[in-house]
Motif scaffolding. Structure first.
Motif, PDB file in Angstrom:
ATOM      1  N   SER A   1       0.841  -1.210   0.000  1.00 32.43           N
ATOM      2  CA  SER A   1       0.000   0.000   0.000  1.00 32.43           C
ATOM      3  C   SER A   1       0.866   1.246   0.000  1.00 32.43           C
ATOM      4  O   SER A   1       0.614   2.204  -0.743  1.00 32.43           O
ATOM      5  CB  SER A   1      -0.930   0.005   1.223  1.00 32.43           C
ATOM      6  N   GLY A   2       1.910   1.240   0.835  1.00 32.39           N
ATOM      7  CA  GLY A   2       2.817   2.383   0.881  1.00 32.39           C
ATOM      8  C   GLY A   2       3.579   2.583  -0.409  1.00 32.39           C
ATOM      9  O   GLY A   2       3.714   3.711  -0.899  1.00 32.39           O
ATOM     10  N   LEU A   3       4.063   1.489  -0.998  1.00 31.75           N
ATOM     11  CA  LEU A   3       4.827   1.577  -2.243  1.00 31.75           C
ATOM     12  C   LEU A   3       3.989   2.106  -3.402  1.00 31.75           C
ATOM     13  O   LEU A   3       4.444   2.921  -4.199  1.00 31.75           O
ATOM     14  CB  LEU A   3       5.386   0.192  -2.616  1.00 31.75           C
ATOM     15  N   VAL A   4       2.753   1.617  -3.501  1.00 34.56           N
ATOM     16  CA  VAL A   4       1.918   2.004  -4.646  1.00 34.56           C
ATOM     17  C   VAL A   4       1.389   3.430  -4.504  1.00 34.56           C
ATOM     18  O   VAL A   4       1.442   4.222  -5.450  1.00 34.56           O
ATOM     19  CB  VAL A   4       0.751   1.009  -4.837  1.00 34.56           C
ATOM     20  N   VAL A   5       0.894   3.775  -3.316  1.00 33.05           N
ATOM     21  CA  VAL A   5       0.315   5.111  -3.157  1.00 33.05           C
ATOM     22  C   VAL A   5       1.375   6.197  -3.292  1.00 33.05           C
ATOM     23  O   VAL A   5       1.072   7.339  -3.666  1.00 33.05           O
ATOM     24  CB  VAL A   5      -0.415   5.234  -1.798  1.00 33.05           C
ATOM     25  N   ALA A   6       2.642   5.846  -3.014  1.00 34.73           N
ATOM     26  CA  ALA A   6       3.731   6.821  -3.127  1.00 34.73           C
ATOM     27  C   ALA A   6       3.823   7.412  -4.527  1.00 34.73           C
ATOM     28  O   ALA A   6       4.246   8.569  -4.696  1.00 34.73           O
ATOM     29  CB  ALA A   6       5.058   6.154  -2.757  1.00 34.73           C
ATOM     30  N   ASN A   7       3.405   6.648  -5.548  1.00 39.76           N
ATOM     31  CA  ASN A   7       3.470   7.137  -6.932  1.00 39.76           C
ATOM     32  C   ASN A   7       2.748   8.467  -7.112  1.00 39.76           C
ATOM     33  O   ASN A   7       3.114   9.282  -7.960  1.00 39.76           O
ATOM     34  CB  ASN A   7       2.851   6.108  -7.888  1.00 39.76           C
ATOM     35  N   ASN A   8       1.692   8.692  -6.309  1.00 38.47           N
ATOM     36  CA  ASN A   8       0.893   9.910  -6.442  1.00 38.47           C
ATOM     37  C   ASN A   8       1.583  11.145  -5.879  1.00 38.47           C
ATOM     38  O   ASN A   8       1.156  12.266  -6.167  1.00 38.47           O
ATOM     39  CB  ASN A   8      -0.452   9.735  -5.716  1.00 38.47           C
ATOM     40  N   TYR A   9       2.623  10.941  -5.066  1.00 39.81           N
ATOM     41  CA  TYR A   9       3.188  12.065  -4.310  1.00 39.81           C
ATOM     42  C   TYR A   9       4.637  12.364  -4.631  1.00 39.81           C
ATOM     43  O   TYR A   9       5.180  13.356  -4.150  1.00 39.81           O
ATOM     44  CB  TYR A   9       3.023  11.787  -2.803  1.00 39.81           C
ATOM     45  N   TYR A  10       5.282  11.521  -5.441  1.00 40.49           N
ATOM     46  CA  TYR A  10       6.670  11.800  -5.808  1.00 40.49           C
ATOM     47  C   TYR A  10       6.817  13.176  -6.450  1.00 40.49           C
ATOM     48  O   TYR A  10       7.846  13.831  -6.337  1.00 40.49           O
ATOM     49  CB  TYR A  10       7.191  10.741  -6.787  1.00 40.49           C
ATOM     50  N   ASN A  11       5.765  13.624  -7.168  1.00 46.87           N
ATOM     51  CA  ASN A  11       5.889  14.866  -7.939  1.00 46.87           C
ATOM     52  C   ASN A  11       5.978  16.126  -7.074  1.00 46.87           C
ATOM     53  O   ASN A  11       6.533  17.131  -7.496  1.00 46.87           O
ATOM     54  CB  ASN A  11       4.736  14.985  -8.949  1.00 46.87           C
TER      55      ASN A  11
ATOM     56  N   PHE B   1       1.300  16.026 -18.098  1.00 51.19           N
ATOM     57  CA  PHE B   1      -0.063  16.118 -17.578  1.00 51.19           C
ATOM     58  C   PHE B   1      -0.815  14.801 -17.792  1.00 51.19           C
ATOM     59  O   PHE B   1      -1.489  14.300 -16.887  1.00 51.19           O
ATOM     60  CB  PHE B   1      -0.823  17.275 -18.242  1.00 51.19           C
ATOM     61  N   VAL B   2      -0.680  14.233 -18.998  1.00 48.96           N
ATOM     62  CA  VAL B   2      -1.338  12.955 -19.304  1.00 48.96           C
ATOM     63  C   VAL B   2      -0.800  11.853 -18.389  1.00 48.96           C
ATOM     64  O   VAL B   2      -1.567  11.075 -17.800  1.00 48.96           O
ATOM     65  CB  VAL B   2      -1.126  12.570 -20.787  1.00 48.96           C
ATOM     66  N   ALA B   3       0.535  11.777 -18.279  1.00 51.05           N
ATOM     67  CA  ALA B   3       1.159  10.745 -17.450  1.00 51.05           C
ATOM     68  C   ALA B   3       0.746  10.886 -15.987  1.00 51.05           C
ATOM     69  O   ALA B   3       0.477   9.884 -15.306  1.00 51.05           O
ATOM     70  CB  ALA B   3       2.675  10.819 -17.583  1.00 51.05           C
ATOM     71  N   SER B   4       0.674  12.127 -15.500  1.00 46.26           N
ATOM     72  CA  SER B   4       0.283  12.363 -14.107  1.00 46.26           C
ATOM     73  C   SER B   4      -1.131  11.855 -13.843  1.00 46.26           C
ATOM     74  O   SER B   4      -1.397  11.216 -12.813  1.00 46.26           O
ATOM     75  CB  SER B   4       0.367  13.856 -13.777  1.00 46.26           C
ATOM     76  N   PHE B   5      -2.042  12.148 -14.778  1.00 45.99           N
ATOM     77  CA  PHE B   5      -3.418  11.664 -14.635  1.00 45.99           C
ATOM     78  C   PHE B   5      -3.454  10.134 -14.623  1.00 45.99           C
ATOM     79  O   PHE B   5      -4.144   9.519 -13.793  1.00 45.99           O
ATOM     80  CB  PHE B   5      -4.277  12.218 -15.777  1.00 45.99           C
TER      81      PHE B   5
ATOM     82  N   LEU C   1      -3.887  17.043 -11.391  1.00 51.19           N
ATOM     83  CA  LEU C   1      -4.273  15.976 -12.321  1.00 51.19           C
ATOM     84  C   LEU C   1      -4.027  14.593 -11.732  1.00 51.19           C
ATOM     85  O   LEU C   1      -4.806  13.660 -11.967  1.00 51.19           O
ATOM     86  CB  LEU C   1      -3.517  16.127 -13.640  1.00 51.19           C
ATOM     87  N   THR C   2      -2.963  14.443 -10.942  1.00 48.40           N
ATOM     88  CA  THR C   2      -2.713  13.159 -10.293  1.00 48.40           C
ATOM     89  C   THR C   2      -3.842  12.824  -9.324  1.00 48.40           C
ATOM     90  O   THR C   2      -4.337  11.691  -9.286  1.00 48.40           O
ATOM     91  CB  THR C   2      -1.368  13.177  -9.540  1.00 48.40           C
TER      92      THR C   2
ATOM     93  N   GLY D   1      -6.960  12.036 -11.269  1.00 48.46           N
ATOM     94  CA  GLY D   1      -6.809  10.698 -11.821  1.00 48.46           C
ATOM     95  C   GLY D   1      -7.062   9.635 -10.774  1.00 48.46           C
ATOM     96  O   GLY D   1      -7.726   8.622 -11.035  1.00 48.46           O
ATOM     97  N   TYR D   2      -6.555   9.865  -9.568  1.00 51.56           N
ATOM     98  CA  TYR D   2      -6.778   8.920  -8.475  1.00 51.56           C
ATOM     99  C   TYR D   2      -8.268   8.800  -8.166  1.00 51.56           C
ATOM    100  O   TYR D   2      -8.790   7.694  -7.971  1.00 51.56           O
ATOM    101  CB  TYR D   2      -6.016   9.389  -7.242  1.00 51.56           C
ATOM    102  N   ALA D   3      -8.965   9.943  -8.149  1.00 53.41           N
ATOM    103  CA  ALA D   3     -10.416   9.917  -7.916  1.00 53.41           C
ATOM    104  C   ALA D   3     -11.123   9.124  -9.014  1.00 53.41           C
ATOM    105  O   ALA D   3     -12.048   8.345  -8.736  1.00 53.41           O
ATOM    106  CB  ALA D   3     -10.964  11.344  -7.851  1.00 53.41           C
ATOM    107  N   ALA D   4     -10.684   9.285 -10.272  1.00 52.89           N
ATOM    108  CA  ALA D   4     -11.285   8.540 -11.387  1.00 52.89           C
ATOM    109  C   ALA D   4     -11.016   7.041 -11.238  1.00 52.89           C
ATOM    110  O   ALA D   4     -11.913   6.206 -11.470  1.00 52.89           O
ATOM    111  CB  ALA D   4     -10.727   9.046 -12.717  1.00 52.89           C
ATOM    112  N   GLY D   5      -9.792   6.675 -10.856  1.00 55.18           N
ATOM    113  CA  GLY D   5      -9.475   5.268 -10.638  1.00 55.18           C
ATOM    114  C   GLY D   5     -10.288   4.668  -9.508  1.00 55.18           C
ATOM    115  O   GLY D   5     -10.761   3.526  -9.587  1.00 55.18           O
TER     116      GLY D   5
END
Length: 401
Positions: free
Chosen positions: A22-32, A105-109, A56-57, A60-64
Motif C-alpha cells: 500500500s505504501g509503495l503504490v500510493v507513493a506514486n501519487n506524491y513523488y511529484n 499532464f497525461v502521465a500524471s493523470f 491531475l494526479t 486521476g486517483y479519484a477517477a481510478g
C-alpha cells in the motif's frame, strides 16, 4: 456472502504484505510534489502551471477509485491488482521519458488512475478481519499507506536534487515491477461478492452514496481534511524556495519525514476505540487539524513552526481518516469495495480542490492565502462532524430498531 471455507485467512504475513505494498503504490501519487520546482525549471513554465501536475494526479486517483476500485466486488481481486500494476509501470515510464509538458499532464493523470491498489487492500482487510481486530488491522494497512505518502516526498526530494526528477519515476517503475512479483507469488485470491453487469455495479455505488448518511458524513469530513493537508503540501515547495528559507528539493521532501511522525502516531488510534467512542476520536482528531493552522500560519516563517504544524495536521488527518473508515465499514453490507469507492472518491476530490485553490491562493495571496484555504477546509470538516454526527448515529439506530 462467503463461507469460512471460501474466505482466505488473514495471516500476519499477508497483512504486512498489504501494508508495505500500500505504501509503495500510493507513493506514486506524491513523488511529484517536491519535484515541481525542478520540473518547472526544466520545462521553463510557471509554478502555477506546473502545480497542475499534482491536481491531475489527484483527479486521476479519484477517477481510478470511481471506475476501478468497485471492480474489487465483481472480479477476482488478485487478477485485478496484477493487471492494474502493469498499467502503473507504463504510466510511470511515460512520466520519466516525457519531453513535452502536456505529456507530463497525461502521465500524471494516468499515474493517479492506476495507483488505486491500496484502496482494494483496505476493504479486503476489513472483509477478512475478525470484528474485534478490524480497527487495528485497518489502522496497520492505513499506516503503511500513510507512510508511503509521507516518505515518498522525502525520498523523491533527495533523488530529484542529486539525480534529477526523471530518475525518481524510473526508480518508481522498478519498484512496481517488484510489487507485481510479490502479489503474484503471495497474495491470496478473494472471491467476488457481486453478480451482475458493470453498469449495475456502478448504479449500486450511486445508491450507496445516496442512501447511507453515515457514509455521506464520513466522505465530507475526509474530503475537507484532506483538502486542507493537500493545500499545505502542494505549496510548501514554493514557500520554502523564498525568504527566509531559500531551501532546495531535499529540504522540502524532508517535511514528508516530519509528517511521518504524525502518521505513525495515528496508526495507534484504532486501539483507542476500546476506550473512546468513534465520535470522540473524530472530534479531537479534527480539532487537531484545525489547531495545526495556528502553527503553520503564525510560525510559517520558521522551521519549528512549520514542523509542529505539519506533524499536527498529519496526526489529525490520519487519525480522522482511520476512524472515518472504521465508521463506514461498520455499515451492515458486504459491498466493502463500493463503500470505500464513495469515500475515497470524495476524499481525493477534496484533495484536488484543496490543491487547486491553494495554487490560486499562492498566486494572489502567497502563504497567507494558502493558510486561509487550509484553515477554512479544516473548520468545515470539524463543524460538519459536530453538527451532524450524533444525529446521523441516532437516525441509523432508529432505522435498525
Amino acid at each position: 456472502m462467503h463461507t469460512n471455507k471460501e474466505t482466505p485467512e488473514l495471516t500476519t504475513w499477508i497483512l504486512w504484505l498489504m501494508t508495505i505494498l500500500s505504501g509503495l503504490v500510493v507513493a506514486n501519487n506524491y513523488y511529484n510534489q517536491p519535484l515541481l520546482a525542478l520540473i518547472a525549471a526544466d520545462f521553463r513554465v510557471t509554478e502555477s502551471a506546473v502545480s497542475k501536475i499534482s491536481v491531475l494526479t489527484q483527479l486521476g486517483y479519484a477517477a481510478g477509485l470511481l471506475f476501478i476500485v468497485p471492480l474489487g466486488d465483481k472480479v477476482h481481486r488478485k487478477r485485478l491488482i496484477l493487471i492494474d500494476l502493469a498499467f502503473v509501470v507504463g504510466a510511470l515510464l511515460l512520466m520519466a521519458f516525457a519531453k513535452e509538458i502536456w505529456l507530463l499532464f497525461v502521465a500524471s493523470f494516468l499515474i493517479g488512475v492506476t495507483s488505486v491498489i491500496p484502496q482494494i487492500f483496505v476493504p479486503m482487510t476489513a472483509e477478512l478481519s475478525a470484528p474485534e481486530q478490524k480497527s487495528s488491522n485497518i489502522g496497520l494497512v492505513m499506516s503503511g499507506l500513510l507512510m508511503g505518502i509521507l516518505l515518498s516526498r522525502f525520498f523523491s526530494g533527495i533523488v530529484g536534487e542529486y539525480f534529477g526528477w526523471r530518475a525518481m519515476f524510473n526508480i518508481a517503475a522498478g519498484a512496481m515491477l517488484v510489487a507485481w512479483l510479490l502479489v503474484y507469488m503471495y497474495l491470496p485470491e478473494v472471491r467476488p461478492n457481486f453478480v451482475g453487469s458493470y453498469q449495475s455495479l456502478m448504479r449500486s455505488v450511486g445508491k450507496l452514496a445516496r442512501s447511507q448518511p453515515r457514509l455521506q458524513l464520513a466522505s465530507f469530513r475526509g474530503a475537507m481534511a484532506f483538502g486542507a493537508m493537500s493545500a499545505v503540501f502542494t505549496t510548501l515547495v514554493f514557500h520554502l524556495e523564498e525568504a527566509p528559507f531559500y531551501a532546495g528539493a531535499s529540504i522540502v521532501g524532508s517535511f514528508g519525514l516530519v509528517g511521518a511522525v504524525g502518521a505513525l502516531a495515528a496508526a495507534f488510534v484504532g486501539r483507542l476505540n476500546k476506550r473512546f467512542t468513534t465520535y470522540q476520536l473524530i472530534y479531537f482528531s479534527l480539532l487537531i487539524v484545525v489547531g495545526s493552522w495556528g502553527f503553520i500560519y503564525f510560525g510559517g516563517a520558521t522551521y519549528i513552526g512549520l514542523v509542529l504544524g505539519i506533524v499536527l495536521i498529519d496526526l489529525g488527518l490520519q487519525s480522522s481518516h482511520i476512524m472515518n473508515q472504521t465508521d463506514y465499514f461498520s455499515i451492515p453490507t458486504n459491498a466493502t469495495s463500493r463503500l470505500n469507492t464513495v469515500y475515497m472518491v470524495s476524499y481525493f476530490i477534496g484533495g484536488a480542490l484543496g490543491t487547486y485553490l491553494a495554487g490560486m491562493a499562492w498566486q494572489f495571496g502567497r502563504w497567507d492565502g494558502v493558510c486561509a484555504v487550509g484553515a477554512t477546509f479544516s473548520i468545515l470538516a470539524w463543524i460538519a462532524h459536530v453538527v451532524w454526527a450524533k444525529k446521523v448515529t441516532m437516525d441509523v439506530e432508529k432505522g435498525d430498531s
